[in-house]
Design an enzyme around this catalytic site. Structure first.
Site, short mmCIF file in Angstrom:
data_model
loop_
_atom_site.label_atom_id
_atom_site.label_comp_id
_atom_site.label_asym_id
_atom_site.label_seq_id
_atom_site.Cartn_x
_atom_site.Cartn_y
_atom_site.Cartn_z
N ASP A 177 1.37 -1.75 4.96
CA ASP A 177 1.00 -0.13 5.55
C ASP A 177 -0.64 0.22 5.36
O ASP A 177 -0.85 0.98 4.13
CB ASP A 177 1.68 1.17 5.57
CG ASP A 177 1.30 1.70 6.24
OD1 ASP A 177 0.79 2.53 6.44
OD2 ASP A 177 2.20 3.39 5.33
N GLY A 197 4.81 6.73 -1.75
CA GLY A 197 5.79 6.04 -1.59
C GLY A 197 7.05 7.11 -0.48
O GLY A 197 7.81 6.89 -0.54
N GLY A 198 6.44 7.49 0.59
CA GLY A 198 6.91 7.62 1.25
C GLY A 198 8.08 6.91 2.03
O GLY A 198 9.33 7.25 2.21
N LYS A 199 7.60 5.41 2.64
CA LYS A 199 7.89 4.18 2.76
C LYS A 199 8.70 3.75 2.39
O LYS A 199 9.70 2.84 2.18
CB LYS A 199 6.93 3.61 3.72
CG LYS A 199 6.36 4.21 4.85
CD LYS A 199 5.13 3.44 5.63
CE LYS A 199 4.39 4.53 6.57
NZ LYS A 199 3.96 5.70 6.46
N ASP A 212 -0.35 0.06 -5.03
CA ASP A 212 -1.69 0.79 -4.77
C ASP A 212 -2.22 1.34 -5.70
O ASP A 212 -2.72 0.23 -7.17
CB ASP A 212 -1.08 2.50 -4.60
CG ASP A 212 -1.65 2.69 -3.22
OD1 ASP A 212 -1.61 3.08 -1.89
OD2 ASP A 212 -2.85 3.34 -3.16
N CYS A 271 1.12 -1.44 0.46
CA CYS A 271 0.23 0.21 -0.22
C CYS A 271 0.81 0.91 0.44
O CYS A 271 1.10 2.12 0.83
CB CYS A 271 -1.22 -0.18 0.88
SG CYS A 271 -2.05 -1.37 1.43
N ALA A 272 1.85 1.53 -0.89
CA ALA A 272 2.60 2.59 -1.13
C ALA A 272 2.36 3.75 -0.93
O ALA A 272 3.26 4.62 -0.87
CB ALA A 272 3.54 2.38 -2.71
N CYS A 307 -1.20 3.55 10.95
CA CYS A 307 -1.80 4.70 11.21
C CYS A 307 -2.91 5.01 12.69
O CYS A 307 -3.42 6.06 12.39
CB CYS A 307 -1.29 6.19 11.11
SG CYS A 307 -2.05 6.03 9.50
#
Length: 394
Positions: free
Chosen positions: A282, A214-216, A234, A210-211, A335
């Protein structure tokens, strides 16, 4: 604008934001920007003051207020000076009627009572209304943390992440050469720890299921030394489309983006079945751990939406389980600070997939929460995250 006129502007904006939350409309920031675009007479001080009033009201009311006026009257209950601005002047709000409704101060919607992780008490919930820090992740492909800190006079080391720096709120990071060169990315310290919990290494095949934008993915690539292979997938084409310029700026060349069809994610990932060294899920969630940054999302969350999210999380975990190689690693993160999205979801996965071995989440900070670890704003100073990891059966 007079102080009373600013209060009236805040009431009008809050009314629009409340309606947008009810109907899944535009975000608060978008509504505020649009409002002032048609009101050129408002100076920068006026805009700043109105925005501050609006967000004080949003942060104060966990329950969605009935109106913008009720929202600001709630704030005025705590601030006598603000109540005096309800004076009925030409451009100001009318004086309150006797017994007129004022929004109560609550940290969360009432229907969420009892659904947070048991680790959270009232003080922990109250911390969700504070302001979030401005954190940077140092891109190890371009610089070390010490090198970056020397160029940022106001930066301090993040206490938990070895690649993080914290800046004063309001710092314009994107104008700095360090950001423009890809040496740093804006990323909460909790998100940095999540990426580190994956324990990726050069030459691995890694799936960021679940990109998003692209932060992670960027953080994983840096930990891999830009060696190996990352598939960033995604179901949201718009979010994926933001990734290429970020990869270019960061000097990352090992990422392959894939657009997935909702509900049929496995179709686009069939070539990875049983091959990924690490799969990170994520997952989409309620976002309760990020209320400091997005307080209005409390007004958008409904029981029906939460149910859909937990069903999606279950589905994505089962998809991911089929893609990890024997002995590989599955990492689940949200989160969220809700029990059903965190430890509850991880416990249910462990029951469905008993051959997967729960592993210790080896990160600084956080507290044990069922089979995983929970980071919270009050305890760790990060956004709220739940993270768990398993080893796939050999």
């Amino acid at each position: 604008m007079t102080p009373a006129a600013r209060a009236q502007a805040a009431i009008e904006l809050l009314g629009e934001i409340i309606e947008a939350a009810r109907t899944a409309g535009a975000a608060a920031d978008t509504i505020i920007a649009r409002y002032f675009k048609t009101r050129r007479y408002a100076g920068s001080k006026d805009r700043r003051a109105v925005r501050e009033l609006v967000y004080r009201a949003i942060r104060r009311s966990g329950e969605r207020p009935s109106s913008g006026r009720a929202a600001l009257l709630g704030v005025a209950q705590d601030e006598p000076g603000l109540l005096q601005l309800f004076d009925g002047s030409a451009h100001g709000p009318a004086a309150p009627a006797e017994g007129e409704e004022a929004a109560p101060a609550t940290p969360a919607p009432l229907w969420l009572s009892g659904r947070f992780d048991p680790l959270l008490d009232e003080a922990e919930l109250g911390a969700l209304l504070g302001r979030a820090p401005l954190d940077l992740r140092v891109n190890r492909l371009k610089a070390t943390r010490d090198e970056v800190k020397q160029q940022l006079a106001d930066a301090v080391l993040t206490p938990l992440s070895p690649v993080g720096l914290r800046l004063p709120d309001g710092t314009n990071v994107e104008e700095h050469p360090l950001w423009q060169s890809g040496a740093v990315e804006v990323q909460d310290e909790g998100s940095q720890l999540l990426a580190l919990a994956c324990k990726v290494a050069p030459s691995m095949t890694v799936l960021d299921l679940c990109a998003g934008a692209g932060g992670k993915t960027l953080a994983l690539a840096a930990e891999m030394g830009n060696e190996g292979r990352i598939i960033a997938s995604d179901t949201d084409r718009g979010r994926l489309s933001k990734m290429p310029p970020r990869l270019l700026r960061a000097g990352v060349s090992i990422v392959e983006a894939r657009l997935l069809n909702p509900g049929a994610e496995k179709d686009a990932l069939v070539d990875l079945a049983g091959l990924a060294d690490v799969v990170l899920v994520d997952a989409p969630c309620s976002g309760t751990g990020t209320w400091r940054r997005n307080p209005e999302t409390r007004w958008r969350l409904t029981p029906e939406r939460l149910q859909r999210l937990t069903q999606l999380q279950t589905h994505l975990l089962d998809v991911a389980a089929e893609l990890v190689r024997p002995g590989g690693t599955l990492v689940y993160a949200v989160c969220s600070l809700l029990e059903e999205e965190g430890r509850g979801q991880a416990e249910a996965f462990g029951a469905r997939r008993s051959s997967f071995i729960s592993e210790k989440v080896d990160i600084s900070g956080g507290r044990s929460s069922g089979p995983g670890r929970l980071l919270t704003p009050a305890h760790d100073g990060t956004d709220g995250f739940f993270v768990a990891r398993w080893q796939a059966p050999c």
